[in-house]
Design a protein around this motif. Structure first.
Motif, short mmCIF file in Angstrom:
data_model
loop_
_atom_site.label_atom_id
_atom_site.label_comp_id
_atom_site.label_asym_id
_atom_site.label_seq_id
_atom_site.Cartn_x
_atom_site.Cartn_y
_atom_site.Cartn_z
N HIS A 83 2.46 13.18 -2.20
CA HIS A 83 4.01 12.85 -2.14
C HIS A 83 4.12 12.15 -0.83
O HIS A 83 5.20 11.25 -0.90
CB HIS A 83 4.73 14.41 -1.82
N ALA A 84 3.39 11.93 -0.03
CA ALA A 84 3.37 10.89 1.21
C ALA A 84 3.50 9.41 0.51
O ALA A 84 3.60 8.58 1.54
CB ALA A 84 2.07 11.22 2.09
N GLY A 85 2.82 9.31 -0.67
CA GLY A 85 2.77 7.93 -1.18
C GLY A 85 3.69 7.51 -2.22
O GLY A 85 3.76 6.61 -2.82
N ASP A 86 4.99 8.20 -2.22
CA ASP A 86 6.11 7.95 -3.03
C ASP A 86 6.59 6.36 -2.79
O ASP A 86 7.09 5.84 -3.70
CB ASP A 86 7.13 9.05 -2.63
N ASP A 87 6.31 6.00 -1.43
CA ASP A 87 6.71 4.71 -0.95
C ASP A 87 5.65 3.82 -0.91
O ASP A 87 5.79 2.84 0.11
CB ASP A 87 7.79 4.63 0.05
N LEU A 88 4.43 4.18 -1.41
CA LEU A 88 3.38 3.12 -1.00
C LEU A 88 3.53 1.87 -1.34
O LEU A 88 3.97 1.50 -2.55
CB LEU A 88 2.30 3.79 -2.14
N ALA A 89 2.94 0.93 -0.82
CA ALA A 89 2.92 -0.47 -1.12
C ALA A 89 1.93 -1.10 -0.42
O ALA A 89 1.13 -0.65 0.71
CB ALA A 89 4.25 -1.22 -0.24
N VAL A 90 1.40 -2.14 -1.17
CA VAL A 90 0.20 -2.87 -0.66
C VAL A 90 0.25 -4.40 -0.88
O VAL A 90 0.96 -4.59 -1.76
CB VAL A 90 -1.17 -2.38 -1.46
N ASP A 91 -0.16 -5.09 0.04
CA ASP A 91 -0.12 -6.37 0.07
C ASP A 91 -1.63 -7.03 0.31
O ASP A 91 -2.15 -6.33 1.45
CB ASP A 91 0.97 -7.03 1.21
N VAL A 92 -2.00 -8.16 -0.20
CA VAL A 92 -3.33 -8.64 0.15
C VAL A 92 -3.30 -10.02 0.26
O VAL A 92 -2.39 -10.73 -0.02
CB VAL A 92 -4.20 -8.60 -1.32
N ILE A 93 -3.64 -10.21 1.82
CA ILE A 93 -3.78 -11.52 2.19
C ILE A 93 -5.08 -12.07 2.61
O ILE A 93 -5.65 -11.72 3.29
CB ILE A 93 -2.84 -11.59 3.56
N GLY A 94 -5.50 -12.88 1.79
CA GLY A 94 -6.90 -13.33 1.72
C GLY A 94 -7.75 -12.24 1.49
O GLY A 94 -7.66 -11.67 0.29
N SER A 95 -8.60 -11.86 2.15
CA SER A 95 -9.59 -10.58 2.08
C SER A 95 -9.05 -9.34 2.66
O SER A 95 -9.78 -8.49 2.77
CB SER A 95 -11.03 -10.94 2.50
N THR A 96 -7.84 -9.52 3.28
CA THR A 96 -7.22 -8.40 3.90
C THR A 96 -6.36 -7.52 3.36
O THR A 96 -5.44 -8.36 2.50
CB THR A 96 -6.83 -8.78 5.18
N ALA A 97 -6.57 -6.15 3.16
CA ALA A 97 -5.21 -5.55 2.26
C ALA A 97 -4.53 -4.54 3.30
O ALA A 97 -5.05 -4.33 4.27
CB ALA A 97 -5.97 -4.43 1.35
#
Length: 79
Positions: free
Chosen positions: A34-48
Protein backbone atom coordinates in the motif's frame (compact mmCIF):
# COMPACT_ATOMS: atom_id res chain seq x y z
CA UNK A 1 21.42 -9.64 -11.48
CA UNK A 2 22.24 -8.22 -8.05
CA UNK A 3 19.81 -6.02 -6.09
CA UNK A 4 21.21 -2.45 -5.93
CA UNK A 5 22.57 -1.69 -2.45
CA UNK A 6 20.16 1.17 -1.69
CA UNK A 7 17.20 -1.15 -2.38
CA UNK A 8 18.48 -4.01 -0.22
CA UNK A 9 17.22 -2.31 2.93
CA UNK A 10 13.77 -1.13 1.80
CA UNK A 11 12.22 -4.21 3.38
CA UNK A 12 12.45 -2.45 6.78
CA UNK A 13 9.57 -0.26 5.63
CA UNK A 14 7.37 -3.21 4.69
CA UNK A 15 8.53 -3.68 1.09
CA UNK A 16 9.24 -7.18 -0.21
CA UNK A 17 12.33 -7.63 -2.39
CA UNK A 18 12.55 -10.64 -4.70
CA UNK A 19 14.98 -11.75 -7.38
CA UNK A 20 13.53 -14.09 -9.97
CA UNK A 21 15.68 -16.03 -12.44
CA UNK A 22 14.06 -17.36 -15.60
CA UNK A 23 15.85 -19.25 -18.38
CA UNK A 24 16.91 -16.13 -20.25
CA UNK A 25 15.85 -13.23 -17.99
CA UNK A 26 16.58 -11.97 -14.47
CA UNK A 27 14.02 -9.80 -12.69
CA UNK A 28 14.28 -7.83 -9.47
CA UNK A 29 10.82 -7.02 -8.09
CA UNK A 30 10.23 -4.76 -5.09
CA UNK A 31 6.63 -4.77 -3.86
CA UNK A 32 5.95 -1.66 -1.78
CA UNK A 33 2.40 -2.80 -0.94
CA UNK A 34 0.00 0.00 0.00
CA UNK A 35 2.93 2.35 0.52
CA UNK A 36 3.55 2.07 -3.22
CA UNK A 37 0.14 3.31 -4.32
CA UNK A 38 1.80 6.46 -5.67
CA UNK A 39 5.04 4.78 -6.76
CA UNK A 40 6.93 6.58 -9.52
CA UNK A 41 10.27 5.88 -11.18
CA UNK A 42 12.42 8.06 -13.41
CA UNK A 43 15.62 6.92 -15.13
CA UNK A 44 18.31 9.46 -15.98
CA UNK A 45 21.26 7.85 -17.68
CA UNK A 46 22.19 4.87 -15.50
CA UNK A 47 20.55 6.30 -12.35
CA UNK A 48 17.03 5.42 -11.24
CA UNK A 49 15.06 7.66 -8.89
CA UNK A 50 12.13 6.00 -7.13
CA UNK A 51 9.59 8.02 -5.16
CA UNK A 52 6.85 6.53 -3.02
CA UNK A 53 4.97 8.59 -0.46
CA UNK A 54 7.55 10.64 1.44
CA UNK A 55 10.45 8.27 0.66
CA UNK A 56 12.93 8.58 -2.19
CA UNK A 57 15.50 6.04 -3.33
CA UNK A 58 18.24 6.80 -5.83
CA UNK A 59 20.49 4.07 -7.16
CA UNK A 60 22.72 3.07 -10.03
CA UNK A 61 21.09 0.52 -12.27
CA UNK A 62 22.87 -2.80 -12.68
CA UNK A 63 24.82 -2.72 -15.98
CA UNK A 64 22.69 -5.55 -17.37
CA UNK A 65 19.35 -3.79 -16.65
CA UNK A 66 17.32 -3.30 -19.81
CA UNK A 67 13.95 -2.14 -18.42
CA UNK A 68 12.76 -0.39 -15.25
CA UNK A 69 9.08 0.11 -14.53
CA UNK A 70 6.64 0.81 -11.71
CA UNK A 71 3.10 -0.51 -11.72
CA UNK A 72 0.56 -1.25 -8.99
CA UNK A 73 3.09 -0.56 -6.23
CA UNK A 74 5.75 -2.88 -7.68
CA UNK A 75 9.11 -1.67 -8.98
CA UNK A 76 10.56 -4.04 -11.58
CA UNK A 77 14.13 -4.08 -12.90
CA UNK A 78 14.53 -6.50 -15.78
CA UNK A 79 17.59 -7.82 -17.55
Amino acid sequence: MKVPESLQNVDHSGAVVRTIEYDDVSVIAIDFGHAGDDLAVDVIGSTAIVVTGDEQFEFELPPEASDVSARNGVLTIEE
